[in-house]
Design an enzyme around this catalytic site. Sequence first.
Site, PDB file in Angstrom:
ATOM      1  N   ALA A   1     -14.776   0.155  65.562  1.00  0.00           N
ATOM      2  CA  ALA A   1     -14.596   1.051  66.807  1.00  0.00           C
ATOM      3  C   ALA A   1     -13.268   1.054  67.173  1.00  0.00           C
ATOM      4  O   ALA A   1     -12.917   2.118  67.703  1.00  0.00           O
ATOM      5  CB  ALA A   1     -15.505   0.114  67.761  1.00  0.00           C
TER       6      ALA A   1
ATOM      7  N   GLY B   1     -24.077  -1.048  54.236  1.00  0.00           N
ATOM      8  CA  GLY B   1     -22.972  -0.026  54.326  1.00  0.00           C
ATOM      9  C   GLY B   1     -23.564   1.059  55.112  1.00  0.00           C
ATOM     10  O   GLY B   1     -24.765   0.981  55.490  1.00  0.00           O
TER      11      GLY B   1
ATOM     12  N   SER C   1     -28.662  -3.789  55.259  1.00  0.00           N
ATOM     13  CA  SER C   1     -27.607  -3.645  55.870  1.00  0.00           C
ATOM     14  C   SER C   1     -26.709  -3.585  54.489  1.00  0.00           C
ATOM     15  O   SER C   1     -25.663  -4.677  54.344  1.00  0.00           O
ATOM     16  CB  SER C   1     -27.214  -4.809  56.808  1.00  0.00           C
ATOM     17  OG  SER C   1     -27.309  -6.054  56.193  1.00  0.00           O
TER      18      SER C   1
ATOM     19  N   HIS D   1      -0.399 -25.727  75.976  1.00  0.00           N
ATOM     20  CA  HIS D   1      -1.202 -26.781  75.409  1.00  0.00           C
ATOM     21  C   HIS D   1      -2.109 -27.333  76.619  1.00  0.00           C
ATOM     22  O   HIS D   1      -1.843 -27.376  77.812  1.00  0.00           O
ATOM     23  CB  HIS D   1      -0.400 -28.033  75.184  1.00  0.00           C
ATOM     24  CG  HIS D   1      -1.057 -29.046  74.675  1.00  0.00           C
ATOM     25  ND1 HIS D   1      -1.513 -29.370  73.395  1.00  0.00           N
ATOM     26  CD2 HIS D   1      -1.372 -30.350  75.574  1.00  0.00           C
ATOM     27  CE1 HIS D   1      -2.203 -30.546  73.496  1.00  0.00           C
ATOM     28  NE2 HIS D   1      -2.048 -31.079  74.751  1.00  0.00           N
TER      29      HIS D   1
ATOM     30  N   ASP E   1     -15.674   6.937  62.157  1.00  0.00           N
ATOM     31  CA  ASP E   1     -16.433   6.476  61.074  1.00  0.00           C
ATOM     32  C   ASP E   1     -16.539   7.765  60.093  1.00  0.00           C
ATOM     33  O   ASP E   1     -16.907   7.551  59.004  1.00  0.00           O
ATOM     34  CB  ASP E   1     -17.890   6.147  61.444  1.00  0.00           C
ATOM     35  CG  ASP E   1     -17.705   4.518  61.955  1.00  0.00           C
ATOM     36  OD1 ASP E   1     -16.705   4.049  61.803  1.00  0.00           O
ATOM     37  OD2 ASP E   1     -19.087   4.087  62.038  1.00  0.00           O
TER      38      ASP E   1
ATOM     39  N   ALA F   1     -24.904  -9.078  52.305  1.00  0.00           N
ATOM     40  CA  ALA F   1     -24.375 -10.035  52.870  1.00  0.00           C
ATOM     41  C   ALA F   1     -22.727  -9.592  53.708  1.00  0.00           C
ATOM     42  O   ALA F   1     -22.169 -10.180  53.363  1.00  0.00           O
ATOM     43  CB  ALA F   1     -24.015 -11.455  52.185  1.00  0.00           C
ATOM     44  N   GLY F   2     -23.143  -8.417  54.418  1.00  0.00           N
ATOM     45  CA  GLY F   2     -21.805  -7.748  54.898  1.00  0.00           C
ATOM     46  C   GLY F   2     -21.629  -8.324  56.221  1.00  0.00           C
ATOM     47  O   GLY F   2     -22.380  -9.255  56.799  1.00  0.00           O
TER      48      GLY F   2
ATOM     49  N   GLY G   1     -23.868  19.364  69.343  1.00  0.00           N
ATOM     50  CA  GLY G   1     -22.702  20.341  69.262  1.00  0.00           C
ATOM     51  C   GLY G   1     -22.676  20.636  67.676  1.00  0.00           C
ATOM     52  O   GLY G   1     -22.792  19.879  66.782  1.00  0.00           O
TER      53      GLY G   1
ATOM     54  N   LYS H   1     -23.239  -8.076  70.150  1.00  0.00           N
ATOM     55  CA  LYS H   1     -22.465  -9.214  70.734  1.00  0.00           C
ATOM     56  C   LYS H   1     -23.254  -9.733  71.939  1.00  0.00           C
ATOM     57  O   LYS H   1     -23.378 -10.937  72.148  1.00  0.00           O
ATOM     58  CB  LYS H   1     -21.272  -8.611  71.434  1.00  0.00           C
ATOM     59  CG  LYS H   1     -20.054  -8.949  70.169  1.00  0.00           C
ATOM     60  CD  LYS H   1     -20.086  -7.925  68.858  1.00  0.00           C
ATOM     61  CE  LYS H   1     -20.465  -8.258  67.585  1.00  0.00           C
ATOM     62  NZ  LYS H   1     -20.500  -7.251  66.872  1.00  0.00           N
TER      63      LYS H   1
END
Length: 475
Positions: free
Chosen positions: A330, A281, A279, A454, A322, A191-192, A122, A58
């Site tokens: 996220a 997946g 990209s 408005h 994930d 194209a994801g 861990g 971002k």
Amino acid sequence: MSKQFDVVVIGGGPGGYIAAIRAAQLGFSTACIDEWKNAKNGPAPGGTCTNVGCIPSKALLQSSEHFEHAGHAFAEHGINVKGLELNLGQMLARKDGVVKQNNEGILYLFKKNKVTFFHGRGSFVKGDAGGYEIKVAGATEETISAKHIVLATGSNARELPGAPFDEKLILSNTGALAIDAVPAKLGVIGAGVIGLEMGSVWRRLGAEVSVLEALPTFLGAVDEQIAKEASKLFTKQGLKVSLGVKIGTITTGKNDVTVEYVDATGAAQKAVYDKLIISIGRTPNTIGLNGDAVGLKLDERGFIAVDDDCKTNLPNVWAVGDVVRGPMLAHKAEEEGVAVAERIAGQHGHVNFNTIPWVIYTSPEIAWVGKTEQQLKADGVAYKAGTFPFLANGRARALGDTSGMVKFLADAKTDEILGVHIVGPMASELISEAVVAMEFRASAEDIARICHAHPSLSEATKEAALAVDKRSLNF
Ligand code: FAD
Ligand code: NAI
């Protein structure tokens, strides 16, 4: 004697660090273990999202949008920019700075909430009393034990067989966020969400971007009408997307990558790129957990198997984010983290998979929640649809960004909102109203009767709700 905690979380991404904070808020002695290292080998909690995902992407999307606007959009506003130059080094350094602020923010939150942080890997070891303990391997090695363990080990980029990531020519998301000179020709396979977001960044900075997608439809998970509109807009921007391709051999030269593929017509093609982003997946990450040693069950696709409450097959071992089924987002990971901490405390954790919003941060943004029109058709649900174009929205005209629309889908009988789909400016922010409405099982009429400021983009949401009953006022 090993250190004892009520709750130990493995993984400090959005699922893990949020679970740890919520557990600590609920009064549990809590530890979080995360192995991510920054450039100086120090801790960098926040996981994929903070380090090589949501946040840096971002940051670059914002910077590259400023660059594009300065080059093309400002003149219309009467602002003439002379001598526009890209300082990519500064852009990347800013992105790294934003990431660092987030890493530090999480360490501060751990301190504030009295979460003990361990920097290292861990993994499960069998405990003396037949249970399991957690070995932490970092600068030093120690063993800790807990009444509850939350696994939040995230995911990794999926490789294409025969084309391993070298992060120089063949890039995963990690390399795609750190290209040090704008490539003249950038290839993207998939194209994801990542392909479109990272493709947008580098196109705005001057690369010729070609995206190769295996499926015959563009953005198959998105409402067809919205996907069609987005495809039109992206093509106009110069993003080349080829659908229905079959990728063949990928070979790297000294400074380029050659991709052989068969296009949708069956013709053999060969394309040479300066860089290639793959990209296609992501795969769940259980590497290094040593789950086998304690019989941790995975499903057939390698995700940690969990029930609806995020319980694994091991007593008092939970898994979120994930690394378990469901959308790889996220905010989904965070919601599961909170819910698990609350379930450990005997409360009712709440995650509603039907109201998880999706956003693709292209320009214009694409955002949606709930069912698409094609899903409702396939499910045989009787529905009403209403759309409103941003072209007819005063604020969008003032912004100079009138592309796209808001679309409402409501139950034909009850008027309950079943899905809301947006392609257009600030779709990521606008979708929240729809999420709240759907969480409260509102009707389209509820939104239509609410006073919206408005001029604001959110009036397009109200107007689309009105359009469900064919009574929009401004279109
Ligand atoms: P992760 O964030 O992957 O965190 C897992 C952490 O666990 C990592 O720090 C890892 O090092 C650590 N770990 C793993 N194993 C161990 C171990 N054995 N011991 C110690 N530590 C361990 N989602 C959105 O919602 N919005 C977006 O805009 C968005 N943009 C994205 C952009 C990109 C380029 C990518 C790749 C992803 C994006 N995502 C986005 C997806 C989002 O990043 C993930 O859904 C999210 O990070 C999942 O959180 P998690 O906590 O499950 O795992
Ligand atoms: P994705 O699942 O979004 O897209 C992968 C694309 O690659 C699909 O269109 C698929 O059909 C295509 N594909 C698969 N194999 C292929 C092949 N062999 N040849 C050509 N095309 C092929 O996955 P992506 O973009 O890698 O992102 C991973 C996940 O990260 C996303 O699903 C999402 O959960 C998360 N993410 C979320 C973001 C957001 O919320 N804005 C941003 C970036 C990522």
